[in-house]
Design a protein around this motif. Sequence first.
Motif, PDB file in Angstrom:
ATOM      1  N   THR A 167      73.283  18.294  42.521  1.00 31.30           N
ATOM      2  CA  THR A 167      73.430  19.539  43.270  1.00 31.30           C
ATOM      3  C   THR A 167      72.068  20.127  43.627  1.00 31.30           C
ATOM      4  O   THR A 167      71.826  20.536  44.768  1.00 31.30           O
ATOM      5  CB  THR A 167      74.233  20.564  42.443  1.00 31.30           C
ATOM      6  OG1 THR A 167      75.482  20.013  42.080  1.00 31.30           O
ATOM      7  CG2 THR A 167      74.434  21.841  43.232  1.00 31.30           C
ATOM      8  N   ILE A 195      58.865  35.333  54.198  1.00 28.30           N
ATOM      9  CA  ILE A 195      60.281  34.977  54.324  1.00 28.30           C
ATOM     10  C   ILE A 195      60.502  33.534  53.917  1.00 28.30           C
ATOM     11  O   ILE A 195      61.398  33.213  53.136  1.00 28.30           O
ATOM     12  CB  ILE A 195      60.771  35.217  55.772  1.00 28.30           C
ATOM     13  CG1 ILE A 195      60.815  36.710  56.072  1.00 28.30           C
ATOM     14  CG2 ILE A 195      62.137  34.577  55.993  1.00 28.30           C
ATOM     15  CD1 ILE A 195      61.367  37.055  57.441  1.00 28.30           C
ATOM     16  N   GLU A 221      65.640  21.493  55.271  1.00 28.48           N
ATOM     17  CA  GLU A 221      66.188  21.479  56.624  1.00 28.48           C
ATOM     18  C   GLU A 221      66.180  22.889  57.224  1.00 28.48           C
ATOM     19  O   GLU A 221      65.991  23.065  58.427  1.00 28.48           O
ATOM     20  CB  GLU A 221      67.625  20.933  56.614  1.00 28.48           C
ATOM     21  CG  GLU A 221      67.735  19.452  56.263  1.00 28.48           C
ATOM     22  CD  GLU A 221      66.976  18.566  57.248  1.00 28.48           C
ATOM     23  OE1 GLU A 221      67.038  18.832  58.468  1.00 28.48           O
ATOM     24  OE2 GLU A 221      66.296  17.619  56.786  1.00 28.48           O
ATOM     25  N   SER A 222      66.391  23.892  56.383  1.00 25.81           N
ATOM     26  CA  SER A 222      66.480  25.267  56.868  1.00 25.81           C
ATOM     27  C   SER A 222      65.142  25.818  57.326  1.00 25.81           C
ATOM     28  O   SER A 222      65.083  26.652  58.218  1.00 25.81           O
ATOM     29  CB  SER A 222      67.028  26.192  55.779  1.00 25.81           C
ATOM     30  OG  SER A 222      68.305  25.774  55.380  1.00 25.81           O
ATOM     31  N   TRP A 236      58.466  31.702  61.273  1.00 27.51           N
ATOM     32  CA  TRP A 236      58.817  32.950  60.610  1.00 27.51           C
ATOM     33  C   TRP A 236      57.661  33.373  59.704  1.00 27.51           C
ATOM     34  O   TRP A 236      56.837  32.537  59.331  1.00 27.51           O
ATOM     35  CB  TRP A 236      60.079  32.777  59.765  1.00 27.51           C
ATOM     36  CG  TRP A 236      61.319  32.541  60.582  1.00 27.51           C
ATOM     37  CD1 TRP A 236      61.515  32.882  61.882  1.00 27.51           C
ATOM     38  CD2 TRP A 236      62.526  31.910  60.135  1.00 27.51           C
ATOM     39  NE1 TRP A 236      62.777  32.509  62.290  1.00 27.51           N
ATOM     40  CE2 TRP A 236      63.420  31.910  61.228  1.00 27.51           C
ATOM     41  CE3 TRP A 236      62.962  31.356  58.941  1.00 27.51           C
ATOM     42  CZ2 TRP A 236      64.711  31.382  61.155  1.00 27.51           C
ATOM     43  CZ3 TRP A 236      64.225  30.832  58.862  1.00 27.51           C
ATOM     44  CH2 TRP A 236      65.097  30.846  59.961  1.00 27.51           C
ATOM     45  N   PRO A 237      57.619  34.645  59.324  1.00 28.17           N
ATOM     46  CA  PRO A 237      56.549  35.078  58.405  1.00 28.17           C
ATOM     47  C   PRO A 237      56.565  34.273  57.102  1.00 28.17           C
ATOM     48  O   PRO A 237      57.636  33.898  56.609  1.00 28.17           O
ATOM     49  CB  PRO A 237      56.903  36.551  58.131  1.00 28.17           C
ATOM     50  CG  PRO A 237      57.699  36.976  59.316  1.00 28.17           C
ATOM     51  CD  PRO A 237      58.459  35.761  59.751  1.00 28.17           C
ATOM     52  N   GLN A 265      68.673  20.678  51.625  1.00 31.47           N
ATOM     53  CA  GLN A 265      69.215  21.618  52.613  1.00 31.47           C
ATOM     54  C   GLN A 265      68.196  22.714  52.917  1.00 31.47           C
ATOM     55  O   GLN A 265      68.041  23.141  54.062  1.00 31.47           O
ATOM     56  CB  GLN A 265      70.516  22.234  52.096  1.00 31.47           C
ATOM     57  CG  GLN A 265      71.077  23.309  53.000  1.00 31.47           C
ATOM     58  CD  GLN A 265      71.435  22.767  54.384  1.00 31.47           C
ATOM     59  OE1 GLN A 265      72.262  21.882  54.523  1.00 31.47           O
ATOM     60  NE2 GLN A 265      70.779  23.283  55.421  1.00 31.47           N
ATOM     61  N   THR A 266      67.489  23.155  51.861  1.00 28.33           N
ATOM     62  CA  THR A 266      66.470  24.185  52.057  1.00 28.33           C
ATOM     63  C   THR A 266      65.373  23.686  52.985  1.00 28.33           C
ATOM     64  O   THR A 266      64.912  24.407  53.882  1.00 28.33           O
ATOM     65  CB  THR A 266      65.869  24.600  50.701  1.00 28.33           C
ATOM     66  OG1 THR A 266      66.912  25.056  49.842  1.00 28.33           O
ATOM     67  CG2 THR A 266      64.847  25.717  50.885  1.00 28.33           C
ATOM     68  N   LYS A 299      59.263  26.591  60.405  1.00 32.36           N
ATOM     69  CA  LYS A 299      59.748  27.509  61.422  1.00 32.36           C
ATOM     70  C   LYS A 299      58.742  28.636  61.625  1.00 32.36           C
ATOM     71  O   LYS A 299      57.951  28.952  60.743  1.00 32.36           O
ATOM     72  CB  LYS A 299      61.096  28.099  60.989  1.00 32.36           C
ATOM     73  CG  LYS A 299      62.289  27.192  61.250  1.00 32.36           C
ATOM     74  CD  LYS A 299      63.559  28.016  61.353  1.00 32.36           C
ATOM     75  CE  LYS A 299      64.701  27.211  61.907  1.00 32.36           C
ATOM     76  NZ  LYS A 299      65.148  26.136  60.988  1.00 32.36           N
ATOM     77  N   GLU A 341      60.353  33.152  50.182  1.00 33.76           N
ATOM     78  CA  GLU A 341      61.544  33.617  49.478  1.00 33.76           C
ATOM     79  C   GLU A 341      62.706  32.643  49.641  1.00 33.76           C
ATOM     80  O   GLU A 341      63.513  32.463  48.742  1.00 33.76           O
ATOM     81  CB  GLU A 341      61.954  35.011  49.971  1.00 33.76           C
ATOM     82  CG  GLU A 341      61.027  36.131  49.537  1.00 33.76           C
ATOM     83  CD  GLU A 341      60.959  36.289  48.020  1.00 33.76           C
ATOM     84  OE1 GLU A 341      61.790  35.709  47.304  1.00 33.76           O
ATOM     85  OE2 GLU A 341      60.043  36.994  47.557  1.00 33.76           O
ATOM     86  N   MET A 342      62.784  32.008  50.811  1.00 33.38           N
ATOM     87  CA  MET A 342      63.884  31.063  51.057  1.00 33.38           C
ATOM     88  C   MET A 342      63.724  29.795  50.232  1.00 33.38           C
ATOM     89  O   MET A 342      64.703  29.071  50.021  1.00 33.38           O
ATOM     90  CB  MET A 342      63.929  30.691  52.537  1.00 33.38           C
ATOM     91  CG  MET A 342      64.344  31.842  53.438  1.00 33.38           C
ATOM     92  SD  MET A 342      64.365  31.364  55.173  1.00 33.38           S
ATOM     93  CE  MET A 342      65.833  30.320  55.239  1.00 33.38           C
ATOM     94  N   LEU A 359      63.890  31.124  45.858  1.00 29.92           N
ATOM     95  CA  LEU A 359      65.230  30.661  45.483  1.00 29.92           C
ATOM     96  C   LEU A 359      65.178  29.827  44.210  1.00 29.92           C
ATOM     97  O   LEU A 359      65.988  30.006  43.293  1.00 29.92           O
ATOM     98  CB  LEU A 359      65.832  29.846  46.631  1.00 29.92           C
ATOM     99  CG  LEU A 359      67.172  29.167  46.334  1.00 29.92           C
ATOM    100  CD1 LEU A 359      68.249  30.195  46.049  1.00 29.92           C
ATOM    101  CD2 LEU A 359      67.579  28.252  47.486  1.00 29.92           C
ATOM    102  N   GLU A 382      70.526  18.314  46.430  1.00 31.01           N
ATOM    103  CA  GLU A 382      71.144  18.685  47.705  1.00 31.01           C
ATOM    104  C   GLU A 382      70.626  20.031  48.199  1.00 31.01           C
ATOM    105  O   GLU A 382      70.311  20.196  49.377  1.00 31.01           O
ATOM    106  CB  GLU A 382      72.671  18.777  47.542  1.00 31.01           C
ATOM    107  CG  GLU A 382      73.380  17.439  47.511  1.00 31.01           C
ATOM    108  CD  GLU A 382      74.885  17.637  47.275  1.00 31.01           C
ATOM    109  OE1 GLU A 382      75.462  18.560  47.889  1.00 31.01           O
ATOM    110  OE2 GLU A 382      75.464  16.892  46.465  1.00 31.01           O
ATOM    111  N   VAL A 383      70.530  20.988  47.268  1.00 31.31           N
ATOM    112  CA  VAL A 383      70.057  22.326  47.644  1.00 31.31           C
ATOM    113  C   VAL A 383      68.622  22.234  48.163  1.00 31.31           C
ATOM    114  O   VAL A 383      68.263  22.826  49.192  1.00 31.31           O
ATOM    115  CB  VAL A 383      70.143  23.300  46.451  1.00 31.31           C
ATOM    116  CG1 VAL A 383      69.480  24.630  46.786  1.00 31.31           C
ATOM    117  CG2 VAL A 383      71.591  23.529  46.053  1.00 31.31           C
TER     118      VAL A 383
END
Lengths: 185, 185
Positions: free
Chosen positions: A170, A147, A180-181, A143-144, A177-178, A141, A150-151, A155, A173-174
């Motif tokens: 789990t 950021i 994908e984010s 974004w800087p 999902q990350t 994405k 950190e995501m 995390l 999955e995380v």
Amino acid sequence: MPSKRKGNKRDAILDAMLDVVVERGFHEAPMSLIAERSGASTGVIYHHFASKEEIIQAVYERTRLLKTEEFLKGYSPEMDARDAFLHVWANCYEFYRKHPREMRFMEQYALAGFPCVSDPKAAENQFFRRFQSRAKGGVLKDWPQEILQEMTLGLVARLAQSPRKWKPATLREVAEQTWESVKAD
Amino acid sequence: MPSKRKGNKRDAILDAMLDVVVERGFHEAPMSLIAERSGASTGVIYHHFASKEEIIQAVYERTRLLKTEEFLKGYSPEMDARDAFLHVWANCYEFYRKHPREMRFMEQYALAGFPCVSDPKAAENQFFRRFQSRAKGGVLKDWPQEILQEMTLGLVARLAQSPRKWKPATLREVAEQTWESVKAD
DNA sequence: AAAAACAGAACGAACGTTCGGTTTGTCCTG
DNA sequence: CAGGACAAACCGAACGTTCGTTCTGTTTTT
């Protein structure tokens, strides 16, 4: 008392400093305790290091190198973006899981205002160059980078720090999902 | 030197301890410096507090209360889930932006092994009870609360800590993407 | 006038560091 | 291979400083 090769106590001193700082903080980490834990006399400590601060810096540098190495283990720039991301994610989690004391030391070091002569996030930066934002021809994405970092790896660091042990399913999955984010749509 | 109401120096002492610890770490935070910065003599410091550690604990407690209050400002359990989430996200970011020293103090306090008599994450926990995972009748993914917390408010804390100031539009996008990441499908 | 807030000199303990001397390892020479 | 010489590794007592805390007395508030 961890004894090392060649009767040399340099490493034992670094290990002791790491342990004591993590257990009790930089305050309440007296040289007398470092001497006791490492099995070295105060005399020989000052033979190897000029000062207490120099020991702390040495622990920092040793840990930083170890982290950079283990982060990128088994990673190559040719990998598919998603695979590479998930691979380094796992590396990162493994590292923090295997070296919780080192991780806490690094965080405390930075927070307590010690000078970070070499970038503590060198490993992360090196990896992220692979995934520049789409505006720069990358796959993430727009974004800087800080950021995005950190995501993702930020995390992971905090999840690994937790005393709880998460189920591998789990975590997987995380991680997915990350991805994908942060990946570009 | 921040002077307070009623000629009472208690608060000035707490302020000085906060500043010094953040600037120099718990090591290298001598009482003599606290006295100088607060404008109080060592005598009166020990009139208000029994020990150096008690000052540190008092700073911790004062900050924890402030944080709990500001986190939940303008929030009510009746709000729509998504709105509530974005609202507290913004509160959280604002708090850390307005109180960077307090934030650094809290992190250092926890890392340096001080006893956290009262839960430092009380504010976060209180908020998250609103969003229990779907398995418990909530609206979030069926992951452990600690993971969800790190993905959301933990991320905000890190972003707010950065010296860079992010564009409001970017922050809004990150907040919305985060909500998408944690809400149940 | 009694209590609370305040000042700053003084004290003992603990800290980081130094120092003189001893052991251990290495390498050169006969 | 013995032996001697030099350096590096090592020890722990001792030193000077600084720290957290206490003490005695003064000023301000109620």
